[in-house]
Design a protein around this motif. Sequence first.
Motif, PDB file in Angstrom:
ATOM      1  N   ALA A 135       0.824  -1.205   0.000  1.00  0.00           N
ATOM      2  CA  ALA A 135       0.000   0.000   0.000  1.00  0.00           C
ATOM      3  C   ALA A 135       0.861   1.259   0.000  1.00  0.00           C
ATOM      4  CB  ALA A 135      -0.929  -0.009   1.211  1.00  0.00           C
ATOM      5  N   ASN A 136       1.930   1.248   0.783  1.00  0.00           N
ATOM      6  CA  ASN A 136       2.811   2.421   0.831  1.00  0.00           C
ATOM      7  C   ASN A 136       3.528   2.642  -0.501  1.00  0.00           C
ATOM      8  OD1 ASN A 136       2.164   3.059   3.503  1.00  0.00           O
ATOM      9  ND2 ASN A 136       3.758   1.734   4.326  1.00  0.00           N
ATOM     10  N   ASN A 137       3.977   1.545  -1.118  1.00  0.00           N
ATOM     11  CA  ASN A 137       4.623   1.661  -2.432  1.00  0.00           C
ATOM     12  C   ASN A 137       3.657   2.214  -3.476  1.00  0.00           C
ATOM     13  OD1 ASN A 137       6.931   0.645  -1.330  1.00  0.00           O
ATOM     14  ND2 ASN A 137       6.987  -1.217  -2.565  1.00  0.00           N
ATOM     15  N   LEU A 138       2.443   1.701  -3.456  1.00  0.00           N
ATOM     16  CA  LEU A 138       1.429   2.145  -4.415  1.00  0.00           C
ATOM     17  C   LEU A 138       1.115   3.629  -4.208  1.00  0.00           C
ATOM     18  CD1 LEU A 138      -0.694   1.574  -6.604  1.00  0.00           C
ATOM     19  CD2 LEU A 138      -2.261   0.867  -4.779  1.00  0.00           C
ATOM     20  N   GLN A 139       0.945   4.033  -2.942  1.00  0.00           N
ATOM     21  CA  GLN A 139       0.635   5.431  -2.649  1.00  0.00           C
ATOM     22  C   GLN A 139       1.768   6.355  -3.084  1.00  0.00           C
ATOM     23  OE1 GLN A 139      -2.435   6.724  -0.883  1.00  0.00           O
ATOM     24  NE2 GLN A 139      -1.543   8.334  -2.132  1.00  0.00           N
ATOM     25  N   SER A 140       3.015   5.944  -2.813  1.00  0.00           N
ATOM     26  CA  SER A 140       4.168   6.759  -3.196  1.00  0.00           C
ATOM     27  C   SER A 140       4.244   6.931  -4.705  1.00  0.00           C
ATOM     28  CB  SER A 140       5.458   6.122  -2.673  1.00  0.00           C
ATOM     29  OG  SER A 140       5.479   6.094  -1.260  1.00  0.00           O
ATOM     30  N   ALA A 141       3.978   5.850  -5.447  1.00  0.00           N
ATOM     31  CA  ALA A 141       4.008   5.924  -6.906  1.00  0.00           C
ATOM     32  C   ALA A 141       2.897   6.835  -7.429  1.00  0.00           C
ATOM     33  CB  ALA A 141       3.871   4.525  -7.506  1.00  0.00           C
ATOM     34  N   GLN A 142       1.705   6.708  -6.871  1.00  0.00           N
ATOM     35  CA  GLN A 142       0.583   7.537  -7.319  1.00  0.00           C
ATOM     36  C   GLN A 142       0.832   9.020  -7.032  1.00  0.00           C
ATOM     37  OE1 GLN A 142      -2.539   5.539  -5.127  1.00  0.00           O
ATOM     38  NE2 GLN A 142      -3.209   4.376  -6.919  1.00  0.00           N
ATOM     39  N   ASP A 143       1.514   9.300  -5.934  1.00  0.00           N
ATOM     40  CA  ASP A 143       1.804  10.694  -5.583  1.00  0.00           C
ATOM     41  C   ASP A 143       2.763  11.354  -6.574  1.00  0.00           C
ATOM     42  OD1 ASP A 143       0.178  10.511  -3.392  1.00  0.00           O
ATOM     43  OD2 ASP A 143       1.799  10.185  -1.952  1.00  0.00           O
ATOM     44  N   MET A 144       3.522  10.559  -7.328  1.00  0.00           N
ATOM     45  CA  MET A 144       4.489  11.104  -8.281  1.00  0.00           C
ATOM     46  C   MET A 144       3.860  11.476  -9.621  1.00  0.00           C
ATOM     47  SD  MET A 144       7.793   8.639  -7.708  1.00  0.00           S
ATOM     48  CE  MET A 144       8.628   8.560  -6.117  1.00  0.00           C
ATOM     49  N   LEU A 145       2.687  10.954  -9.896  1.00  0.00           N
ATOM     50  CA  LEU A 145       2.071  11.163 -11.213  1.00  0.00           C
ATOM     51  C   LEU A 145       1.765  12.634 -11.508  1.00  0.00           C
ATOM     52  CD1 LEU A 145      -0.346   8.082 -11.418  1.00  0.00           C
ATOM     53  CD2 LEU A 145       2.067   8.246 -12.063  1.00  0.00           C
ATOM     54  N   PRO A 146       1.207  13.405 -10.573  1.00  0.00           N
ATOM     55  CA  PRO A 146       0.945  14.827 -10.883  1.00  0.00           C
ATOM     56  C   PRO A 146       2.211  15.617 -11.200  1.00  0.00           C
ATOM     57  CG  PRO A 146      -0.319  14.136  -8.963  1.00  0.00           C
ATOM     58  CD  PRO A 146       0.647  13.027  -9.265  1.00  0.00           C
ATOM     59  N   GLU A 147       3.312  15.304 -10.531  1.00  0.00           N
ATOM     60  CA  GLU A 147       4.561  16.017 -10.801  1.00  0.00           C
ATOM     61  C   GLU A 147       5.061  15.713 -12.208  1.00  0.00           C
ATOM     62  OE1 GLU A 147       8.114  18.297 -10.249  1.00  0.00           O
ATOM     63  OE2 GLU A 147       6.050  18.344  -9.502  1.00  0.00           O
ATOM     64  N   ASN A 170       1.150   0.508 -14.693  1.00  0.00           N
ATOM     65  CA  ASN A 170      -0.081  -0.261 -14.493  1.00  0.00           C
ATOM     66  C   ASN A 170      -0.514  -0.162 -13.027  1.00  0.00           C
ATOM     67  OD1 ASN A 170      -0.676  -1.468 -17.118  1.00  0.00           O
ATOM     68  ND2 ASN A 170       1.256  -2.567 -16.853  1.00  0.00           N
ATOM     69  N   LEU A 171      -0.422   1.045 -12.489  1.00  0.00           N
ATOM     70  CA  LEU A 171      -0.791   1.249 -11.090  1.00  0.00           C
ATOM     71  C   LEU A 171      -2.264   0.948 -10.809  1.00  0.00           C
ATOM     72  CD1 LEU A 171       1.256   4.468 -10.221  1.00  0.00           C
ATOM     73  CD2 LEU A 171       1.845   2.085  -9.757  1.00  0.00           C
ATOM     74  N   PRO A 172      -3.207   1.281 -11.718  1.00  0.00           N
ATOM     75  CA  PRO A 172      -4.607   0.915 -11.447  1.00  0.00           C
ATOM     76  C   PRO A 172      -4.795  -0.592 -11.281  1.00  0.00           C
ATOM     77  CG  PRO A 172      -4.504   2.582 -13.172  1.00  0.00           C
ATOM     78  CD  PRO A 172      -3.089   2.141 -12.923  1.00  0.00           C
ATOM     79  N   GLU A 173      -4.059  -1.372 -12.065  1.00  0.00           N
ATOM     80  CA  GLU A 173      -4.156  -2.828 -11.936  1.00  0.00           C
ATOM     81  C   GLU A 173      -3.630  -3.284 -10.579  1.00  0.00           C
ATOM     82  OE1 GLU A 173      -2.903  -6.716 -14.553  1.00  0.00           O
ATOM     83  OE2 GLU A 173      -1.376  -5.176 -14.220  1.00  0.00           O
TER      84      GLU A 173
END
Length: 394
Positions: A135-147, A170-173
Amino acid sequence: MALPAFAGRVITYTASSAVSQEDANNAAMAGIAKQIVSQVDSKQTMVKKESGKNGQSKLDETFFSSNSVKSNIKLKGVTLETLKAEKGFMAKASLDIDEFTADIQFRMNRIKADVQKLEAGARDAIKKRLYGQAANNLQSAQDMLPEHERLLWQLSKIYPLNDSHRLVHNLPEVETILLGKLSGIKLRGPAETFVLTKSEMPEWSVTVSDEQGLLPGFPLTVRQGRQVLSEKRTGENGNATFLLRKVNFESGPYSLTVLPNLPAGIMKASGLDQGIEITYKVKLERCEVQMECNQIANLCSALESSLNKKSIFTTSAKTAPKLSVSFSALERNTLDVGGSTLKSYDIAVDAKGEKVSFHNEIKGVGKNELDATIKAVQKMDFSSLQKQLKTYCK
């Protein structure tokens, strides 16, 4: 690498201000940002001048805010030079387009690498049932997308884009897989309601399991209201044991919530955001005293109300210990608040009796000494008096 057409490109902008050097610096930086957006199609070195008051400059689109163009700007490739001016202040900013675009692409590539690494780590953690790490890895990756989107927008203003600039993931998957696993997690805690005589709970445990059985290494947090009391991970047996020494003992709520220690969005999507509730009751020892309070009735009543909160009650029974109470006030300041005059005092309360010697001081504010004393007594802490009277309580 920038296109040859941009090789050696330098943008300069000179600005002046009648206010300060900082305003001139801001205006010069703002001018650089404006030219990046609207005039970067020219191949020769560009030189612009602008005079402004308070460093104000109207910029095209939102490049100004996107790049935080202020006096503390840190655009790669930009230099700032202070110039002499006959009147006021002057500054010249210069930006190397090659260095600027190279820095943007470097940061985009770094985000790509980080997202790919975090996505792979999240997938591996799911396989190992390390759902907190996933969950932490996924959240960290998603936080980078807007930048990455912001950098891509910047680059599009001065550089032709192609597929190599896209951020493929493939973060949604991964999120769908993780939520499926989390939806099968069960938390089980003590069913009984604890009875407490002090702000310390006896040891208790929570068991966590998923569809494959007991779940080790799962992160948990214990909250009371908004306060986090403890954070732990389950052991090899899927259990996490808690010994809480400072739960709310006076005003409630008399319950705790055990939740997965996961990002809020993932918890809500998986249905784990409700957690489980651990409840307790408070059993206060009742202390009865014969109180001697030779003050105005309102003050004595305020004192009794404050003592009641500590389970100290007045009685006429001759068997109860006697407690003599006195007050003192030392005036400090006069305050004007909303057209009213208030006074502040150092308020002291003393209580004497057999095996009892209590003294406490607190600041009070009111229209007069009595008003300030009553308000001070209402918020004073009588915990130490409660402890001294413990031998008389039952």
